[in-house]
Design a protein around this motif. Sequence first.
Motif, mmCIF file in Angstrom:
data_model
loop_
_atom_site.group_PDB
_atom_site.id
_atom_site.type_symbol
_atom_site.label_atom_id
_atom_site.label_comp_id
_atom_site.label_asym_id
_atom_site.label_seq_id
_atom_site.Cartn_x
_atom_site.Cartn_y
_atom_site.Cartn_z
ATOM 1 N N VAL A 189 65.915 -45.405 -109.884
ATOM 2 C CA VAL A 189 65.343 -44.266 -109.144
ATOM 3 C C VAL A 189 64.167 -43.664 -109.909
ATOM 4 C CG1 VAL A 189 67.505 -43.758 -107.942
ATOM 5 C CG2 VAL A 189 67.011 -42.595 -110.109
ATOM 6 N N GLN A 190 64.224 -43.696 -111.237
ATOM 7 C CA GLN A 190 63.086 -43.192 -112.007
ATOM 8 C C GLN A 190 61.866 -44.086 -111.837
ATOM 9 O OE1 GLN A 190 64.118 -42.499 -116.106
ATOM 10 N NE2 GLN A 190 65.789 -41.096 -115.618
ATOM 11 N N VAL A 375 68.510 -32.376 -119.706
ATOM 12 C CA VAL A 375 67.142 -32.114 -119.218
ATOM 13 C C VAL A 375 67.146 -31.023 -118.151
ATOM 14 C CG1 VAL A 375 66.187 -34.370 -119.784
ATOM 15 C CG2 VAL A 375 67.348 -34.064 -117.604
ATOM 16 N N THR A 376 68.200 -30.216 -118.143
ATOM 17 C CA THR A 376 68.316 -29.128 -117.171
ATOM 18 C C THR A 376 67.979 -27.798 -117.847
ATOM 19 O OG1 THR A 376 70.076 -30.318 -116.011
ATOM 20 C CG2 THR A 376 69.856 -27.972 -115.544
ATOM 21 N N PRO A 377 67.049 -27.028 -117.277
ATOM 22 C CA PRO A 377 66.729 -25.728 -117.873
ATOM 23 C C PRO A 377 67.911 -24.769 -117.712
ATOM 24 C CG PRO A 377 65.663 -25.984 -115.736
ATOM 25 C CD PRO A 377 66.298 -27.298 -116.046
ATOM 26 N N PRO A 378 68.045 -23.738 -118.558
ATOM 27 C CA PRO A 378 67.009 -23.278 -119.509
ATOM 28 C C PRO A 378 67.131 -23.844 -120.910
ATOM 29 C CG PRO A 378 68.729 -21.630 -119.312
ATOM 30 C CD PRO A 378 69.112 -22.730 -118.363
ATOM 31 N N LEU A 406 65.593 -34.086 -109.662
ATOM 32 C CA LEU A 406 66.107 -34.163 -108.292
ATOM 33 C C LEU A 406 66.610 -35.572 -107.964
ATOM 34 C CD1 LEU A 406 63.475 -31.986 -106.383
ATOM 35 C CD2 LEU A 406 65.830 -31.369 -106.972
ATOM 36 N N VAL A 407 65.848 -36.608 -108.355
ATOM 37 C CA VAL A 407 66.294 -37.977 -108.023
ATOM 38 C C VAL A 407 67.518 -38.352 -108.858
ATOM 39 C CG1 VAL A 407 64.021 -38.724 -107.235
ATOM 40 C CG2 VAL A 407 64.665 -39.091 -109.622
ATOM 41 N N ALA A 413 75.095 -37.845 -107.166
ATOM 42 C CA ALA A 413 75.850 -37.664 -105.918
ATOM 43 C C ALA A 413 76.395 -38.997 -105.424
ATOM 44 C CB ALA A 413 74.947 -37.021 -104.856
ATOM 45 N N LEU A 414 75.588 -40.065 -105.522
ATOM 46 C CA LEU A 414 76.039 -41.386 -105.077
ATOM 47 C C LEU A 414 77.210 -41.873 -105.929
ATOM 48 C CD1 LEU A 414 75.560 -43.742 -103.160
ATOM 49 C CD2 LEU A 414 73.894 -44.658 -104.784
#
Length: 433
Positions: A189-190, A375-378, A406-407, A413-414
């Motif tokens: 996906v990246q 890699v999720t803020p903060p 987002l991807v 989710a998958l």
Amino acid sequence: MNFTSPFSLAIVAIVALSLLGAPIGLAMIAGSVLYLYMKGMDVGAAAEQLLNGTYSSFLLLAIPLFILAATFMSTGSVMDRLLRFCNAIVGRFPGGLAQVNVLQSVVFASMSGSALADAAGSGKVMQVMMTREGKYTPAFAAALSAVSSVIGPILPPSIPMVLYALVSGTSIGYLFIGGVLPGLLLGAVQMVLIWLQAKRRGFPVEERVPLSEMPRITKEAFPALMLPVILLGCLYSGITTPTEAAGVAAAYALLISAGLYRSMRWTDIYDSLLSSAKMSISIGMLIAGALVFNYVITSENIPTHLSGVLKGMEMTPLAFLLLVNLILLLLGAFLEGSTIILIILPVLLPTAVALGIDPVHFGVMAVLNIMIGLVTPPYGLLLFMMMKIADVSFSELMAEVWPYLLVMLGALALVTFWPGMVLWLPRMAGYTG
């Protein structure tokens, strides 16, 4: 909740010591000792739990050996040969060097098992390569190095999955192979997103490597590429235990780096041993603190209470997994991943098993979730590491990270909704769960 209870004060002590800069492992030991003292229990139980937990688990030895193997493989010319191999395969596509960044994370996953180690090693090299001659902005290169480093701990060998196997009793071999398809999905996906961005933003294409050069480049990289094959072969053939397989990997890494490629001197070997020891001690202290604090959690009967509360809510397995994802994403934005695995997952796992959720699926999903938290803020740790390496601001970095975040959440989710993505390969290898 009684905020003056021994357990509450232990939590306050852990948080306070952590904020003051104490290592989280030492903070957990100190908070646990305070709890035992206030409950009138033998404070020597802390040392007993620490020693029993660390010396009774042969699996723990796999962690320093995997770290040592990764350190040997990242020293000398091994990394250069693997990067040339990756460039020969995907450099010709739109966003060539960006595609190389993702592919090298997939390849180096078989050597590091740690997202932070990947970012600090090959991520630093890719930052220089991508920004040379102004091909990519520093912010984009840093963001891509951060998100591609997440792939490493999903694919085998994975230090987070070794930790999960430690606290859950799940087969490390099936966890490793269960992470293969989710890890490849994350890379796919990246790379698709890079291709779309390359068309829109005009990212450069690298010079096409002639097909006549491919055999030579592949031959040079082949010994390094064989490391995951040897590792998984040892595991699934039954020749070795996971810890022995880690030892074989470390010995093989030293053999090809120092013997075959002749890219290591005695000083390099000494530096590798010293670096690996420092990293292993850091992880070891965290494990020690978690073992003691888990004793406190068990004494408070928290897993049973939580399981009762969730059962009372009559949650379906899917609803529970969604709740776990939300909890882990929030915690992953603030806490280091190993802490979550060692402290939070043992509390959630009994409920997952009671709801019929497979522990291998649960573990791979949880590790994927926790890695996205980096890699999720903060406070994602990879964000701050790449900010320092690339010398970019947080806002510049986040502007480039959001599409990839987002991807990756879509991939999570998958994996959550489709357990077969995790369990198909383990079942092919004989897993009966």
